[in-house]
Every structure is written in structure tokens, then in C-alpha cells.
Design an enzyme around this catalytic site. Structure first.
Site, PDB file in Angstrom:
ATOM      1  CB  CYS A 126      -0.913   0.026   1.219  1.00  0.00           C
ATOM      2  SG  CYS A 126      -1.749   1.632   1.381  1.00  0.00           S
ATOM      3  CG  HIS A 146      -4.616   4.540   3.010  1.00  0.00           C
ATOM      4  ND1 HIS A 146      -3.616   3.915   3.731  1.00  0.00           N
ATOM      5  CD2 HIS A 146      -4.401   5.861   3.144  1.00  0.00           C
ATOM      6  CE1 HIS A 146      -2.827   4.826   4.248  1.00  0.00           C
ATOM      7  NE2 HIS A 146      -3.269   6.006   3.920  1.00  0.00           N
TER       8      HIS A 146
END
Ligand code: MSP
Length: 527
Positions: A126, A146
Site C-alpha cells: 500500500c 486506506h
């Protein structure tokens, strides 16, 4: 004189500072001022975290060079803190030569000790978190933080033998109940260490993929993983292991972070310390999120509050008070202007401001504006003083244990009790009856308690505290010059005895500390 070393995070430079960053830094400042008042040689540090994919991507998006972006945003963070009366002793930039030297020396040390090895790794990366996730950790295939897609990357990298230190770390957390506080985050950290063996930590990125980082000292084809680099900023601020500053302050280190970065601080960092043969920090203090419209403040959602605009509108000290009073340290809190105005009007205008304004104007009217000499205490004064002592001791204890909201609540018990004491003791009636001695006792008791309240509020409201003390006729030169040596250690004695306020001193006739905010006219920047 025991040292006190507190770190606030070093913030990413991919976005401007917002209320969340300001909260942590203001709390760090308040904790440091409090530690100083309690007798410690206290400092806090912060800085900016400038390496990694996230920063490169932000520069690309902004259409500037990464150097230009990091200089600009780092400068914005650095300039904001003094505006909020937060004064870090050092401001570390991870792109500085001093920091690079600390990181490289640390890497070399644990590489030589055999705690770094070369291997192949595949994982779901990520870019927001700057870390790999295992398939199991993903939520419905996306990053759990996220909620954005990750990228599967497989490559050769260097790894830190984190798993080697897992059991020792677990034992340390179990043996030291306030190592990570509040307790809920201690439990979260323990959950990360219980059960499965920790994965070793991937600490490099091949330059073919990312070159914006610190070169590994033992392989120039790779740069250091940004978290491994960032945590070491806490050493750079102390001029690195072995320095005089380091030897003095590191054993007393405390960290302050929000829950988003619990794992790097509760797991990566202590294992890194063990690998380097260095002592653990004392406490990891973890707070929750400021929410805006019930969602974590974040630039991408577009619900961020500008700390400076809000502070300018309502007054910096009222803003600082609100942040510390409204959030129960550890839990999330909602930021709204309505809540700020409500707190302001109730606690600052009605309770505290009103107390100052009533007592000072009565001193002006009945004692020509001079602190009167007290006569003997009656039951009423003994009761007020007993309550004052309890309230101040409670304030000191709770504040020291990072329970700021509770500490202020305890102090406000005294503020409210003093307002009631004014009503009950009725100085105007004593003046009318010509009972000067009792009048002196009542006003002196009030003024002395108000002086103590003002002193205790210095960590939270540094400017208003000095204003209050000045109104009470106290000499505030040491505060005006922020003379640490003179301020250090004055608080503990304040919860013990009474009678430090000099009689005969001239006090202000008019106070007006916190004029009430008219709700209808308050149209704020973040409404
Ligand atoms: N660069 C890393 C930290 C490295 S420390 C060695 C980082 N930076 S950050 O810019 O994302 O800042 C995260 C920190 O900012 C949080 O831990 C917290 O202190 C503060 N906050 C950011 N948003 C916040 C809220 N909405 N609420 C409260 N604090 C928040 O992570």
C-alpha cells in the site's frame, strides 16, 4: 534534576498541517511545560518525514521537484508550531545530513551484529501506508487503513530479524503495565505479539523502484524503508547514540502518537532498540483521532480543519484548552465549532472568566485594588482550602498520567467551588457591615486560589496564564522570558501550602479574560 524527553511524530510532507497534527504537537508542548513545572529538565522534539513513495507521488502530483516540495511543506510545519506556542527543542528533517548519518550508522551496527539478511519477499504493497500487507491482512482485497487497492510486488530485499525479539518485547509489555498507555493500546500491541510469529521487517527498497531515500551503507543499490528511517529521527534529535545529549535524555524518553502509528512504535521500534542493545523508551502515549463530521480528518476526504485559522478566530489559548479538555486521551473526539463555542462559553467565560472578573472588581472596590491581609480562617475557608488542595493534587496526578481532560475537570471543580464560595461568603455584605478582617480573609483566599489555578493552567494556556497572574499582581518576568531554570519545579509545592501571594500588591480592576462568544455572530472558517 531528572531529564524528560518527549517526541511528537515527525510528520509527512505530502500535505499541509491540519488540526490532527496540531493536536499532537500542542499536547507535546503542554506535557513538556507541565514536566518543567514539576521539576524536570524537559524538552520535546518533532520534525518532518520526507522520504518514500508517498512523497515522490505527492511531488509528481503537485508538478514540482521532490526537493522543492519537501522544503516548502517542511517549512510550513516548522513555522506553524511557534504560532501555536509550541516550541520544539529540535526540528528534525529526515533529509538532513545529520539524520542520514544516524540512520546509516544504526543500519551498519545491526547489520554487523547479524540482524539483517537478504531475501526474497512478495506482498501486497500500500503506497499510502508505505508497507506490505499479507493477503490475510487485506480487507476485501484492499488496504484496511486506506480502503484503496494494493499492488502485489515481489522482489529481493533486506530484512530485519524482528521475530527474534518478539518474546522479549511481549514480556516487557506484560511486566510494565504503563509502557503503552492508555490500556486499550497496550492490549492492541499485545494482540500483535500473541499467537503468530512476527514477520521479519522488510527494511529496504530497490533503487530501481524508489530512489528517494537513504542509501543502505552495505548495498548502494538499495535505500532504507521509510519507517526504519523515520523512527531514528528520535535519535537524530539527540545527536545519535553515544552523544552526551543522548546518554542524558534517551533513558527518559517518551513518545506521543495517534493510534494510526501504534504498530511501528509498539513493535518495530522497541525491537530495533533491542537489536542495537539500547534501552526501551519509558512510555508510548497513544491518542485517538479528531473526527470531523464523524470521519477521520484527512485531506483526501476534504474535511480538514485549519488549526491556525481556528486559533486566530477564537484565541489560541481557548483553542488549546478546548483540544485538551474535549478529547479523552485515547478515545476519538468530534471537532465542531459548536462544541468549541459551548466549551468556551461554559468553562472559560462563565466559570473562570467570571470568577476573575468578580473577585478582581470587588478587590478594586472594597480594598482599593490591593491584595488584602487575611484574618483567621473560618470553617468556610478551611473547606475551600481542603477542596483546593484535593483539586490541585488531582490535577497534577491526572495530567502526569496523560489524562488531560480529567485533570482539567478536577481543576474546574475548584473554579466552580470558588464561585459558590463568593456567593456564600458575600464580600459585599462584609464590606457593608464594615467587617474588614473577614473581608480580607475571603478576598485573600480567593485571590490565592486563583493564583494557583493560573499557574496550573500554564501548560495548557501559556498566554492567558501569564495574563491572569499579571492581573493578580504577580511578577511574571520569568514566564515572559520563558526562563526554564526559574520556572522549573514550582508546581508541586503549590498543592501543599497557602499564602504565597503578597499582600498589598496592586491587582487589576478589570479582568475581561474570555468575553462570551455570541453564537449568532460566530461564523467560522470551518463551519
Ligand atoms: N511520518 C509518520 C510518523 C513518523 S514518526 C517517526 C506519520 N506522519 S503523519 O503526517 O501521517 O502524522 C500522523 C500523526 O499525525 C498521528 O499519529 C497523529 O499524531 C497526527 N494526526 C494526524 N491526523 C490526526 C487526526 N485526525 N486526529 C488526531 N491526530 C492525528 O504518520
Amino acid at each position: 534534576m531528572t531529564p524528560y524527553y518527549l517526541t511528537a511524530p515527525i510528520y509527512y510532507v505530502n500535505a499541509k498541517p491540519h488540526l490532527g497534527h496540531a493536536y499532537t504537537t500542542i499536547v507535546a508542548d503542554a506535557m513538556t511545560r507541565f514536566a518543567l513545572l514539576m521539576g524536570r529538565d524537559a524538552m520535546f522534539i518533532t520534525g518532518t518525514d520526507e522520504h518514500g513513495d508517498k512523497i515522490v507521488k505527492a511531488a509528481e502530483k503537485a508538478g514540482t521537484s521532490v526537493e522543492e516540495l519537501t522544503d516548502r511543506v517542511s517549512g510550513e510545519f516548522r513555522a506553524l508550531w511557534p504560532e501555536l506556542r509550541a516550541r520544539p527543542a529540535r526540528f528534525v528533517r529526515t533529509t538532513s545530513p545529520e539524520h542520514k548519518a544516524v540512520v546509516r550508522a544504526f543500519l551498519q551496527k545491526i547489520y554487523d551484529a547479524g540482524d539483517i539478511y537478504f531475501g526474497e519477499y512478495g506482498g501486497y504493497y500500500c503506497y499510502g501506508c508505505e508497507r506490505f500487507y499479507t493477503e490475510k491482512e487485506l480487507e476485501k482485497g484492499v488496504c484496511p487503513q486506506h480502503l484503496t487497492p494494493t499492488e502485489y510486488i515481489s522482489e529481493k530485499n533486506y530484512f530485519f530479524r524482528m521475530s527474534k525479539y518478539q518474546e522479549r518485547l511481549k514480556k516487557h509489555i506484560l511486566d510494565n503495565p504503563d509502557f503503552i498507555r492508555p490500556a486499550r493500546y497496550r492490549a492492541e500491541a499485545l494482540a500483535l505479539l500473541e499467537g503468530e510469529v512476527l514477520d521479519d521487517l522488510c527494511i529496504s527498497r530497490p533503487k530501481t523502484r524508489l530512489s528517494w531515500g537513504i542509501d543502505l551503507p552495505f548495498d548502494s543499490e538499495y535505500v532504507c524503508y521509510v519507517w526504519f528511517d523515520a523512527l531514528l529521527a528520535y535519535f537524530t534529535a539527540l545527536e545519535g547514540p553515544g552523544s552526551e545529549l543522548f546518554n542524558r535524555f534517551w533513558p527518559q524518553a517518551e513518545h506521543l502518537v495517534a493510534k494510526d502509528i501504534l504498530k511501528p512504535h509498539a513493535v518495530f521500534w522497541p525491537t530495533m532498540l533491542m537489536a542495537a542493545g539500547l534501552p526501551f523508551y519509558r512510555h508510548l502515549n497513544v491518542h485517538g483521532y479528531w473526527l470531523s463530521r464523524s470521519t477521520k480528518m484527512s485531506k483526501s476526504i476534504g474535511n480538514v480543519v485549519s488549526p491556525l485559522e481556528t486559533a486566530l478566530q477564537y484565541g489560541l489559548d481557548a483553542f488549546r484548552y478546548f483540544l485538551l479538555r474535549e478529547m479523552q486521551f485515547g478515545s476519538d473526539a468530534d471537532f465542531s465549532e459548536e462544541a468549541l463555542i459551548a466549551r468556551f462559553n461554559a468553562d472559560l467565560a462563565n466559570d473562570l472568566g467570571n470568577l476573575f472578573s468578580r473577585v478582581l472588581s470587588m478587590t478594586e472596590k472594597f480594598c482599593s485594588g490591593q491584595v488584602p491581609a487575611p484574618g483567621p480562617d473560618r470553617d468556610m475557608e478551611r473547606e475551600v482550602k481542603g477542596l483546593a488542595q484535593d483539586s490541585l493534587v488531582n490535577f497534577q496526578n491526572f495530567f502526569g498520567r496523560v489524562q488531560f481532560s480529567l485533570a482539567l475537570e478536577k481543576l474546574w471543580e475548584l473554579v466552580r467551588a470558588l464561585n459558590k464560595y463568593v456567593d456564600k461568603a458575600a464580600p459585599w455584605a462584609l464590606a457593608r457591615a464594615g467587617d474588614k478582617e473577614t473581608l480580607g480573609t475571603v478576598l485573600y483566599t480567593l485571590l490565592e486560589c486563583m493564583r494557583k489555578i493560573a499557574l496550573h493552567l500554564w501548560p495548557v494556556m501559556p498566554d492567558k496564564s501569564v495574563q491572569m497572574l499579571t492581573q493578580l499582581g504577580c511578577d511574571c518576568t520569568v514566564f515572559a522570558h520563558e526562563d526554564a531554570a526559574a520556572i522549573r519545579g514550582i508546581l508541586p509545592a503549590e498543592s501543599e501550602g497557602f499564602g504565597t501571594l503578597d499582600t498589598g500588591r496592586k491587582v487589576a480592576g478589570v479582568s475581561n479574560l474570555f468575553p462570551r462568544i455570541d453564537v449568532k455572530s460566530a461564523v467560522g472558517p470551518c463551519a
